[in-house]
Scaffold this motif. Structure first.
Motif, short mmCIF file in Angstrom:
data_model
loop_
_atom_site.label_atom_id
_atom_site.label_comp_id
_atom_site.label_asym_id
_atom_site.label_seq_id
_atom_site.Cartn_x
_atom_site.Cartn_y
_atom_site.Cartn_z
N THR A 183 18.62 -40.90 10.16
CA THR A 183 19.59 -40.01 10.79
C THR A 183 19.45 -40.05 12.31
OG1 THR A 183 18.08 -38.13 10.48
CG2 THR A 183 19.75 -38.51 8.78
N VAL A 184 18.38 -39.45 12.83
CA VAL A 184 18.07 -39.49 14.26
C VAL A 184 16.55 -39.62 14.40
CG1 VAL A 184 20.07 -38.04 14.84
CG2 VAL A 184 17.83 -36.96 14.47
N TYR A 185 16.07 -39.83 15.63
CA TYR A 185 14.62 -39.86 15.85
C TYR A 185 14.07 -38.44 15.71
CZ TYR A 185 13.96 -44.71 17.26
OH TYR A 185 13.86 -46.09 17.26
N GLY A 186 12.95 -38.32 14.98
CA GLY A 186 12.32 -37.03 14.79
C GLY A 186 11.04 -36.91 15.60
N LEU A 187 10.77 -35.71 16.10
CA LEU A 187 9.53 -35.42 16.83
C LEU A 187 8.51 -34.93 15.81
CD1 LEU A 187 7.91 -35.27 19.37
CD2 LEU A 187 8.90 -33.02 19.82
N ALA A 208 38.61 -41.80 34.03
CA ALA A 208 37.68 -42.63 34.80
C ALA A 208 36.94 -43.62 33.90
CB ALA A 208 36.69 -41.73 35.53
N ARG A 209 36.60 -43.17 32.68
CA ARG A 209 35.92 -44.03 31.72
C ARG A 209 36.47 -43.74 30.32
NH1 ARG A 209 30.72 -45.80 32.73
NH2 ARG A 209 30.98 -46.86 30.73
N PHE A 210 36.51 -44.78 29.49
CA PHE A 210 36.98 -44.61 28.12
C PHE A 210 35.97 -45.26 27.18
CE2 PHE A 210 39.71 -46.51 24.62
CZ PHE A 210 39.72 -45.36 23.85
N TRP A 211 35.48 -44.48 26.21
CA TRP A 211 34.59 -45.01 25.18
C TRP A 211 35.35 -45.02 23.86
CZ3 TRP A 211 32.84 -41.83 29.07
CH2 TRP A 211 31.79 -42.33 29.87
N PRO A 212 35.78 -46.21 23.39
CA PRO A 212 36.52 -46.28 22.13
C PRO A 212 35.60 -46.03 20.94
CG PRO A 212 36.12 -48.48 22.98
CD PRO A 212 35.62 -47.53 24.03
N MET A 213 36.09 -45.28 19.98
CA MET A 213 35.31 -44.92 18.79
C MET A 213 35.96 -45.49 17.53
SD MET A 213 32.72 -43.23 19.94
CE MET A 213 32.05 -42.32 18.54
N PRO A 214 35.18 -45.76 16.49
CA PRO A 214 35.74 -46.28 15.24
C PRO A 214 36.64 -45.26 14.56
CG PRO A 214 33.36 -46.61 15.35
CD PRO A 214 33.71 -45.67 16.46
N ALA A 215 37.55 -45.76 13.75
CA ALA A 215 38.45 -44.89 12.99
C ALA A 215 37.90 -44.57 11.61
CB ALA A 215 39.83 -45.54 12.87
N VAL A 216 36.71 -45.07 11.29
CA VAL A 216 36.05 -44.80 10.01
C VAL A 216 34.99 -43.73 10.26
CG1 VAL A 216 34.64 -45.77 8.17
CG2 VAL A 216 36.45 -47.15 9.21
N PRO A 217 34.99 -42.62 9.51
CA PRO A 217 34.10 -41.50 9.84
C PRO A 217 32.62 -41.85 9.85
CG PRO A 217 35.24 -41.13 7.74
CD PRO A 217 35.90 -42.28 8.40
N GLU A 218 32.15 -42.68 8.90
CA GLU A 218 30.73 -43.04 8.88
C GLU A 218 30.36 -43.85 10.11
OE1 GLU A 218 32.13 -42.19 4.81
OE2 GLU A 218 32.84 -43.54 6.38
N ASP A 219 31.24 -44.75 10.52
CA ASP A 219 30.97 -45.56 11.71
C ASP A 219 31.04 -44.72 12.98
OD1 ASP A 219 30.76 -47.70 9.98
OD2 ASP A 219 32.79 -48.44 10.38
N TYR A 220 31.98 -43.79 13.01
CA TYR A 220 32.09 -42.88 14.15
C TYR A 220 30.81 -42.06 14.28
CZ TYR A 220 34.45 -39.44 17.24
OH TYR A 220 34.81 -38.64 18.29
N ALA A 221 30.34 -41.49 13.17
CA ALA A 221 29.13 -40.68 13.20
C ALA A 221 27.93 -41.49 13.68
CB ALA A 221 28.85 -40.11 11.81
N PRO A 279 20.67 -45.75 11.77
CA PRO A 279 21.95 -46.19 11.20
C PRO A 279 22.94 -45.07 10.86
CG PRO A 279 20.18 -46.45 9.60
CD PRO A 279 19.53 -46.09 10.90
N VAL A 280 22.47 -43.91 10.40
CA VAL A 280 23.39 -42.82 10.05
C VAL A 280 23.89 -42.13 11.31
CG1 VAL A 280 23.62 -40.60 8.86
CG2 VAL A 280 22.40 -42.50 7.76
N GLY A 281 22.99 -41.80 12.22
CA GLY A 281 23.40 -41.34 13.54
C GLY A 281 23.63 -39.86 13.71
N ILE A 282 23.72 -39.09 12.63
CA ILE A 282 23.78 -37.63 12.72
C ILE A 282 22.79 -37.04 11.72
CG2 ILE A 282 26.17 -37.48 13.53
CD1 ILE A 282 26.99 -36.79 10.64
N GLU A 283 22.47 -35.78 11.90
CA GLU A 283 21.42 -35.14 11.13
C GLU A 283 21.78 -35.04 9.64
OE1 GLU A 283 21.36 -34.15 15.34
OE2 GLU A 283 22.90 -33.98 13.79
N SER A 284 20.76 -34.78 8.85
CA SER A 284 20.91 -34.75 7.40
C SER A 284 21.79 -33.60 6.93
CB SER A 284 19.54 -34.61 6.73
OG SER A 284 18.90 -33.41 7.13
#
Length: 315
Positions: free
Chosen positions: A29-33, A259-272, A170-175
Motif C-alpha cells: 500500500t504505502v511505506y510504513g514506519l 502552470a503544470r499538468f499531471w495526467p492521471m489514468p482513467a482506471v481507478p486502480e492505476d489512478y490510486a 504497487p497499490v499506492g493507497i492505504e488498506s
C-alpha cells in the motif's frame, strides 16, 4: 541509513527493530514506519517521529493469519473467512483487543487493527523478527503518504534509524479497514479491496457511524500536501485562481491555462497507484496552488474519492 532489499540488509533491519529502533518498510500500500508492537518505547518513538496524536491507533502487521489469537481476544468466523480470501494483502481487520495489547497500539480503545502485508520485503523482515510490527505510514502526521523510499527520506531523515528501499508501492493507497468487533461488520476505510469484493464473505456491511472505533486515516484533513490544494469538477469552465500558478492533477486537460499538468489514468486502480507519488511531485513544484479534478463518481472510485477529499479542500 538507506538499506536495500538484499538478504544482509533485511537482517540489519530486523536487528534494528529488535533493538527498539524505527525502520521504514515498504508494503504493497504505502511505506510504513515500523516499530516493535510489543515495545512501549518503540511505540512512543513512532508517535514522536510522526508528530502523531496519542489517541490515534496503530495497525499491527503480522506474518500470518495464524497469529491473530495472540492479538485479538475474539476472532470471529468472519475474520477467518476474510483472512483466507484476502491475506496477505491490503485489508485491515478491527477486532476486540487481547488484554496484552498495549493501549499505545489501540489508542486507548478496546479494539486492535491487524493485517498481514503482502510485500515480500515486509514479510521477510517479519519472518526474521518473529513478532508483530506497528507500522503507520512513514510520513509526518496528516501529510502525503509515502510510496517510495525517497519520500520517506525527505520527511523523516534524522528521525528514524533506517529505510529499506523496496521500490514503489504497487497499490499506492492505504488498506481497506473492516470492523468486526461488533454485531455487524462495518467498512471504516475504503481501499483497493472494495465493498463488492468483501460482500460474498460477510453479512451486509454497514458504513461507519458514531459508535465505530477510531481508525487511522479518517480525519477530515489527511494525506495533504503542504501547498494549498483544492478539489474541482473536471468540467469547470474557468480557472478558480486566475492570478496564481495552478498545478492540475486530472485524467484530462482543461480549457484554461495551468502552470503544470499531471495526467492521471482513467482506471481507478492505476489512478490510486499514482496518486500520492504525483501529489509529492506537485507539492515540490513551482506551482503555488494545486487543483485535483474529481474523477467519475461511481463505486469503483470510492477509495480514490476518499483520499482526494481528505487531501484537498472544496472551493
Amino acid at each position: 541509513m538507506h538499506l536495500t532489499s538484499g538478504t544482509d540488509d533485511l537482517t540489519t533491519a530486523a536487528n534494528l527493530l529488535r533493538a527498539g529502533e524505527l525502520v521504514a518498510l515498504p508494503t504493497e500500500t504505502v511505506y510504513g514506519l515500523a516499530g516493535d508492537a510489543g515495545n512501549p518505547d518503540a511505540l512512543r518513538a513512532i508517535f514522536q517521529a510522526k508528530g502523531r496524536p496519542a489517541d490515534h491507533p496503530l495497525i499491527v502487521h503480522l506474518a500470518a493469519a495464524e497469529q491473530l489469537p495472540a492479538w485479538a481476544a475474539v476472532v470471529p468466523e468472519a475474520a477467518w473467512r476474510l483472512a483466507s480470501a484476502f491475506w496477505p494483502g491490503p485489508l485491515t481487520l478491527v477486532l476486540p483487543a487481547a488484554r496484552t495489547v498495549s493501549p499505545l497500539v489501540t489508542g486507548g480503545q478496546t479494539t486492535v487493527a491487524l493485517r498481514v502485508p503482502a510485500h515480500p520485503v515486509f514479510q521477510a523482515v517479519l519472518q526474521r523478527l518473529g513478532r508483530g510490527l506497528a507500522a503507520p505510514s512513514a510520513n509526518p502526521f496528516g501529510r502525503i503518504s509515502p510510496t517510495t523510499a525517497l519520500h520517506v527520506q525527505r520527511h523523516l531523515a534524522g528521525r528514524i534509524a533506517a529505510v529499506v528501499d523496496g521500490g514503489p508501492c504497487p497499490v499506492g493507497i492505504e488498506s481497506t479497514i473492516v470492523d468486526l468487533s461488533g454485531d455487524h461488520p462495518r467498512l471504516l476505510r475504503p481501499g483497493r479491496i472494495t465493498a463488492e469484493a468483501l460482500a460474498p464473505h460477510l453479512p451486509p456491511i454497514l458504513t461507519t457511524d458514531a459508535t465505530a472505533p477510531r481508525v487511522p486515516g479518517m480525519l477530515d484533513s489527511h494525506y495533504a500536501p503542504s501547498k494549498p490544494c483544492y478539489r474541482i469538477p473536471i468540467d469547470l469552465h474557468e480557472s478558480p485562481f486566475p492570478d496564481r500558478r495552478p498545478g492540475l492533477i486530472a485524467t484530462r486537460p482543461v480549457d484554461w491555462p495551468v502552470a503544470r499538468f499531471w495526467p492521471m489514468p482513467a482506471v481507478p486502480e492505476d489512478y490510486a497507484s499514482m496518486l500520492y507519488s504525483v501529489l509529492h511531485q506537485a507539492d515540490g513544484s513551482d506551482c503555488d496552488v494545486l487543483l485535483i479534478a474529481l474523477p467519475p463518481d461511481d463505486s469503483a472510485w470510492i477509495a480514490v474519492h476518499d483520499r482526494i477529499r481528505r487531501a484537498a479542500r472544496s472551493l
